[in-house]
Design a protein around this motif. Structure first.
Motif, PDB file in Angstrom:
ATOM      1  N   VAL A  86      43.373  25.805  22.980  1.00 24.79           N
ATOM      2  CA  VAL A  86      44.271  25.432  24.086  1.00 24.79           C
ATOM      3  C   VAL A  86      45.649  25.145  23.491  1.00 24.79           C
ATOM      4  O   VAL A  86      45.766  24.392  22.517  1.00 24.79           O
ATOM      5  CB  VAL A  86      43.751  24.190  24.842  1.00 24.79           C
ATOM      6  CG1 VAL A  86      44.734  23.753  25.913  1.00 24.79           C
ATOM      7  CG2 VAL A  86      42.394  24.473  25.456  1.00 24.79           C
ATOM      8  N   ARG A  87      46.669  25.743  24.058  1.00 27.01           N
ATOM      9  CA  ARG A  87      48.040  25.533  23.589  1.00 27.01           C
ATOM     10  C   ARG A  87      48.431  24.083  23.887  1.00 27.01           C
ATOM     11  O   ARG A  87      48.320  23.623  25.045  1.00 27.01           O
ATOM     12  CB  ARG A  87      48.970  26.485  24.351  1.00 27.01           C
ATOM     13  CG  ARG A  87      50.405  26.474  23.896  1.00 27.01           C
ATOM     14  CD  ARG A  87      50.528  27.211  22.585  1.00 27.01           C
ATOM     15  NE  ARG A  87      51.915  27.454  22.228  1.00 27.01           N
ATOM     16  CZ  ARG A  87      52.534  26.842  21.231  1.00 27.01           C
ATOM     17  NH1 ARG A  87      51.912  25.917  20.521  1.00 27.01           N
ATOM     18  NH2 ARG A  87      53.766  27.165  20.923  1.00 27.01           N
ATOM     19  N   VAL A  88      48.840  23.330  22.889  1.00 28.03           N
ATOM     20  CA  VAL A  88      49.239  21.916  23.098  1.00 28.03           C
ATOM     21  C   VAL A  88      50.573  21.646  22.390  1.00 28.03           C
ATOM     22  O   VAL A  88      51.016  22.443  21.553  1.00 28.03           O
ATOM     23  CB  VAL A  88      48.167  20.931  22.569  1.00 28.03           C
ATOM     24  CG1 VAL A  88      46.901  20.961  23.408  1.00 28.03           C
ATOM     25  CG2 VAL A  88      47.859  21.182  21.103  1.00 28.03           C
ATOM     26  N   TYR A  89      51.165  20.511  22.737  1.00 26.53           N
ATOM     27  CA  TYR A  89      52.461  20.109  22.176  1.00 26.53           C
ATOM     28  C   TYR A  89      52.368  18.645  21.756  1.00 26.53           C
ATOM     29  O   TYR A  89      51.417  17.938  22.141  1.00 26.53           O
ATOM     30  CB  TYR A  89      53.573  20.324  23.219  1.00 26.53           C
ATOM     31  CG  TYR A  89      53.615  21.758  23.687  1.00 26.53           C
ATOM     32  CD1 TYR A  89      54.356  22.707  22.989  1.00 26.53           C
ATOM     33  CD2 TYR A  89      52.860  22.174  24.782  1.00 26.53           C
ATOM     34  CE1 TYR A  89      54.357  24.042  23.383  1.00 26.53           C
ATOM     35  CE2 TYR A  89      52.859  23.496  25.185  1.00 26.53           C
ATOM     36  CZ  TYR A  89      53.613  24.425  24.483  1.00 26.53           C
ATOM     37  OH  TYR A  89      53.611  25.733  24.857  1.00 26.53           O
ATOM     38  N   THR A  90      53.350  18.183  21.018  1.00 32.75           N
ATOM     39  CA  THR A  90      53.335  16.781  20.577  1.00 32.75           C
ATOM     40  C   THR A  90      53.221  15.876  21.810  1.00 32.75           C
ATOM     41  O   THR A  90      54.043  15.986  22.714  1.00 32.75           O
ATOM     42  CB  THR A  90      54.623  16.438  19.807  1.00 32.75           C
ATOM     43  OG1 THR A  90      54.766  17.387  18.764  1.00 32.75           O
ATOM     44  CG2 THR A  90      54.570  15.032  19.245  1.00 32.75           C
ATOM     45  N   GLY A  91      52.217  15.025  21.831  1.00 38.21           N
ATOM     46  CA  GLY A  91      52.029  14.105  22.956  1.00 38.21           C
ATOM     47  C   GLY A  91      51.079  14.629  24.010  1.00 38.21           C
ATOM     48  O   GLY A  91      50.702  13.891  24.928  1.00 38.21           O
ATOM     49  N   SER A  92      50.650  15.904  23.901  1.00 37.67           N
ATOM     50  CA  SER A  92      49.694  16.435  24.891  1.00 37.67           C
ATOM     51  C   SER A  92      48.365  15.714  24.767  1.00 37.67           C
ATOM     52  O   SER A  92      47.899  15.434  23.651  1.00 37.67           O
ATOM     53  CB  SER A  92      49.441  17.936  24.650  1.00 37.67           C
ATOM     54  OG  SER A  92      50.585  18.693  24.904  1.00 37.67           O
ATOM     55  N   LYS A  93      47.752  15.477  25.923  1.00 39.54           N
ATOM     56  CA  LYS A  93      46.402  14.897  25.925  1.00 39.54           C
ATOM     57  C   LYS A  93      45.418  16.014  25.567  1.00 39.54           C
ATOM     58  O   LYS A  93      45.412  17.072  26.202  1.00 39.54           O
ATOM     59  CB  LYS A  93      46.110  14.351  27.333  1.00 39.54           C
ATOM     60  CG  LYS A  93      44.760  13.712  27.459  1.00 39.54           C
ATOM     61  CD  LYS A  93      44.542  13.158  28.858  1.00 39.54           C
ATOM     62  CE  LYS A  93      43.118  12.631  28.957  1.00 39.54           C
ATOM     63  NZ  LYS A  93      42.790  12.180  30.289  1.00 39.54           N
ATOM     64  N   LEU A  94      44.601  15.782  24.555  1.00 42.65           N
ATOM     65  CA  LEU A  94      43.701  16.850  24.113  1.00 42.65           C
ATOM     66  C   LEU A  94      42.575  17.045  25.119  1.00 42.65           C
ATOM     67  O   LEU A  94      42.028  16.071  25.642  1.00 42.65           O
ATOM     68  CB  LEU A  94      43.106  16.506  22.743  1.00 42.65           C
ATOM     69  CG  LEU A  94      44.080  16.507  21.576  1.00 42.65           C
ATOM     70  CD1 LEU A  94      43.321  16.319  20.263  1.00 42.65           C
ATOM     71  CD2 LEU A  94      44.885  17.796  21.511  1.00 42.65           C
ATOM     72  N   PRO A  95      42.205  18.301  25.365  1.00 42.67           N
ATOM     73  CA  PRO A  95      41.083  18.539  26.278  1.00 42.67           C
ATOM     74  C   PRO A  95      39.786  18.046  25.646  1.00 42.67           C
ATOM     75  O   PRO A  95      39.662  17.989  24.421  1.00 42.67           O
ATOM     76  CB  PRO A  95      41.062  20.061  26.422  1.00 42.67           C
ATOM     77  CG  PRO A  95      42.044  20.621  25.489  1.00 42.67           C
ATOM     78  CD  PRO A  95      42.822  19.525  24.860  1.00 42.67           C
ATOM     79  N   GLN A  96      38.847  17.706  26.526  1.00 42.60           N
ATOM     80  CA  GLN A  96      37.561  17.157  26.057  1.00 42.60           C
ATOM     81  C   GLN A  96      36.883  18.117  25.095  1.00 42.60           C
ATOM     82  O   GLN A  96      36.907  19.318  25.308  1.00 42.60           O
ATOM     83  CB  GLN A  96      36.657  16.913  27.254  1.00 42.60           C
ATOM     84  CG  GLN A  96      36.538  15.449  27.540  1.00 42.60           C
ATOM     85  CD  GLN A  96      35.336  15.136  28.398  1.00 42.60           C
ATOM     86  OE1 GLN A  96      34.603  16.009  28.842  1.00 42.60           O
ATOM     87  NE2 GLN A  96      35.161  13.846  28.629  1.00 42.60           N
ATOM     88  N   GLY A  97      36.342  17.578  24.049  1.00 34.34           N
ATOM     89  CA  GLY A  97      35.586  18.398  23.101  1.00 34.34           C
ATOM     90  C   GLY A  97      36.422  18.911  21.946  1.00 34.34           C
ATOM     91  O   GLY A  97      35.887  19.213  20.889  1.00 34.34           O
ATOM     92  N   THR A  98      37.744  19.006  22.132  1.00 42.08           N
ATOM     93  CA  THR A  98      38.564  19.472  20.996  1.00 42.08           C
ATOM     94  C   THR A  98      38.773  18.316  20.029  1.00 42.08           C
ATOM     95  O   THR A  98      38.838  17.151  20.431  1.00 42.08           O
ATOM     96  CB  THR A  98      39.930  20.024  21.463  1.00 42.08           C
ATOM     97  OG1 THR A  98      40.637  18.990  22.139  1.00 42.08           O
ATOM     98  CG2 THR A  98      39.770  21.221  22.389  1.00 42.08           C
ATOM     99  N   THR A  99      38.844  18.665  18.764  1.00 44.65           N
ATOM    100  CA  THR A  99      38.903  17.609  17.743  1.00 44.65           C
ATOM    101  C   THR A  99      40.087  17.783  16.812  1.00 44.65           C
ATOM    102  O   THR A  99      40.445  16.848  16.083  1.00 44.65           O
ATOM    103  CB  THR A  99      37.654  17.674  16.842  1.00 44.65           C
ATOM    104  OG1 THR A  99      37.648  18.961  16.217  1.00 44.65           O
ATOM    105  CG2 THR A  99      36.388  17.462  17.620  1.00 44.65           C
ATOM    106  N   THR A 100      40.669  18.972  16.820  1.00 42.36           N
ATOM    107  CA  THR A 100      41.605  19.324  15.760  1.00 42.36           C
ATOM    108  C   THR A 100      42.747  20.146  16.341  1.00 42.36           C
ATOM    109  O   THR A 100      42.542  20.885  17.313  1.00 42.36           O
ATOM    110  CB  THR A 100      40.855  20.161  14.700  1.00 42.36           C
ATOM    111  OG1 THR A 100      39.694  19.434  14.302  1.00 42.36           O
ATOM    112  CG2 THR A 100      41.725  20.439  13.483  1.00 42.36           C
ATOM    113  N   VAL A 101      43.916  19.992  15.757  1.00 48.91           N
ATOM    114  CA  VAL A 101      45.041  20.824  16.195  1.00 48.91           C
ATOM    115  C   VAL A 101      45.472  21.712  15.023  1.00 48.91           C
ATOM    116  O   VAL A 101      45.677  21.224  13.906  1.00 48.91           O
ATOM    117  CB  VAL A 101      46.223  19.955  16.678  1.00 48.91           C
ATOM    118  CG1 VAL A 101      47.468  20.810  16.925  1.00 48.91           C
ATOM    119  CG2 VAL A 101      45.839  19.201  17.950  1.00 48.91           C
TER     120      VAL A 101
END
Ligand code: AMP
Ligand code: MG
Length: 398
Positions: free
Chosen positions: A88-103
């Motif tokens: 999932v594309r994320v940015y600094t401060g994004s709430k991580l989707p459930q189940g993801t552990t790592t960026v």
């Protein structure tokens, strides 16, 4: 006449408290916390991306991921489950989707066709670039201890902890009465024999710097009825400070006015220079400090006697900035009384020095403003160049 030490011990025995109150945290700068503050939330409140990149699940060997969504800071994703080969594309401060552990940071990826990305570095460290919920602090943890003076950083801490109101010591409320027929307020036009009541404003500033509040300041003529009326009004405050009119002149009417109002005198006159006529006592359960009128005497008496009293009321440590320094010049000024001379402290080759300023007359504001400390000279002691003396550095902004 009593010594400075004795006077301090008499003042210290007077018990006075102002109680506590709840105030909004965003208005609490410089206030003193009166009970430990517990956080009301975890911070961060959710697992959060620390970088711009792609959130993935706990499967270290993938190289290619399908990008199945995008979350900006302040948003969340409806997709329930992220599979092991999805990102999932994320940015600094994004709430991580459930189940993801790592960026995976975007610098370590290559965008392929059809929403696929290639992880260009094989070693995925689990948990990398994730700020875990509660990393900063956990809910119900003590984040600020009782007795702390709140600074700008503490305000941020309180707001992030969802502590909207906090319990602090009330500010001692102080009234100042400057007495003297010659005195005028700063905005008035000066006539021949007038002088501006400069120490009225100095005291107001000092009170503010002492975590207290000047609720009333006034100038009173050298007239007993007027002084008594002003004192009666000042009783509404916690502490009363008067200036001038406290020595033995014909127009020095403070002491007799206080006595006629039922003043319980604790002491009058101390073996101190400047500050000899200092008067202290209780009027209708309120502490009254009557300071001599010369501005330098007023200042020295505030610093030595009133500041520690206010600090004690607020349960703070007496943070006098005492040091030992080497006298950089000769002082001719030995006195029977303990002296507090205006000095200038500096460091040279890592050694403390203090220069005694040339003119020590207690009316000289320019000298006072130039100085940055008081040199304490015990009574009947003569000091010469290169001897060590005790100094009291002025607290910040004093
Ligand atoms: P007093 O203690 O009343 O004899 O005053 C001593 C000197 O201090 C006199 O020259 C006064 O004019 C001066 N003085 C008294 N009150 C103030 C004040 N609030 N600000 C500046 N000077 C003052
Ligand atoms: Mg006077």
């Amino acid at each position: 006449m009593i010594s400075v030490k004795k006077a301090l011990s008499i003042i210290e025995k007077v018990k006075y408290s102002v109680g506590t109150e709840y105030i909004a945290s965003n208005k609490a700068l410089g206030r003193i916390v009166s009970e430990n503050v517990l956080s009301k939330t975890d911070n961060p409140p959710f697992n959060m991306s620390a970088m711009d990149g792609y959130a993935v699940c706990n499967k270290p060997h993938n190289k290619v991921y399908k990008v199945v969504g995008e979350i900006f800071a302040g948003h969340s994703m409806s997709k329930k489950k992220i599979l092991k080969n999805e990102a999932v594309r994320v940015y600094t401060g994004s709430k991580l989707p459930q189940g993801t552990t790592t960026v995976i940071i975007q610098e370590k990826t290559k965008v392929l066709d059809n929403n696929f990305i290639l992880h260009t570095n094989n070693s995925l460290k689990i948990g990398e670039y994730v700020r875990k919920k509660g990393l900063d602090f956990k809910k119900n943890k003590t984040i600020i201890k009782s007795g702390k003076i709140l600074n700008a950083r503490d305000i941020a801490l309180l707001i992030s902890a969802n502590c909207k109101n906090i319990k602090v010591f009330k500010k001692p409320k102080v009234s100042i009465l400057s007495t003297g027929d010659e005195l005028i307020f700063s905005e008035k036009i000066k006539k021949d024999s007038n002088i501006f009541a400069s120490s009225l404003y100095m005291l107001e500033a000092l009170i503010h710097l002492s975590f207290s509040e000047c609720i009333h300041k006034t100038i009173v003529k050298d007239n007993k009825n007027k002084i008594k009326k002003a004192l009666r009004e000042a009783i509404k405050s916690d502490i009363i400070i008067t200036t001038g009119g406290v020595s033995v002149g014909k127009k020095d009417l403070i002491r007799s006015s206080l006595i006629e109002l039922g003043f319980e005198e604790k002491f009058w006159k101390i073996t101190m220079r400047p500050g000899k006529p200092l008067l202290f006592g209780i009027l209708k359960s309120k502490p009254v400090f009557s300071l001599p009128g010369n501005p330098v005497s007023t200042y020295v008496c505030f610093l030595i006697f009133i500041f520690p009293f206010l600090i004690k009321i607020l349960n703070l440590k007496n943070n006098y900035y005492k040091k030992i320094a080497k006298l950089a010049n000769n002082t001719k000024l030995a006195s029977k009384r303990e002296s507090y001379l205006r000095g200038f402290f500096y460091k040279q080759n890592n050694e403390n020095f203090v220069k005694c300023l040339s003119n020590q007359d207690s009316s000289l504001l320019n000298m006072l403003a130039t100085s940055n400390c008081l040199i304490k000279i015990p009574s009947n002691k003569k000091y010469s160049k290169n001897m060590f003396v005790e100094i009291i550095l002025f607290p910040p902004l004093f």
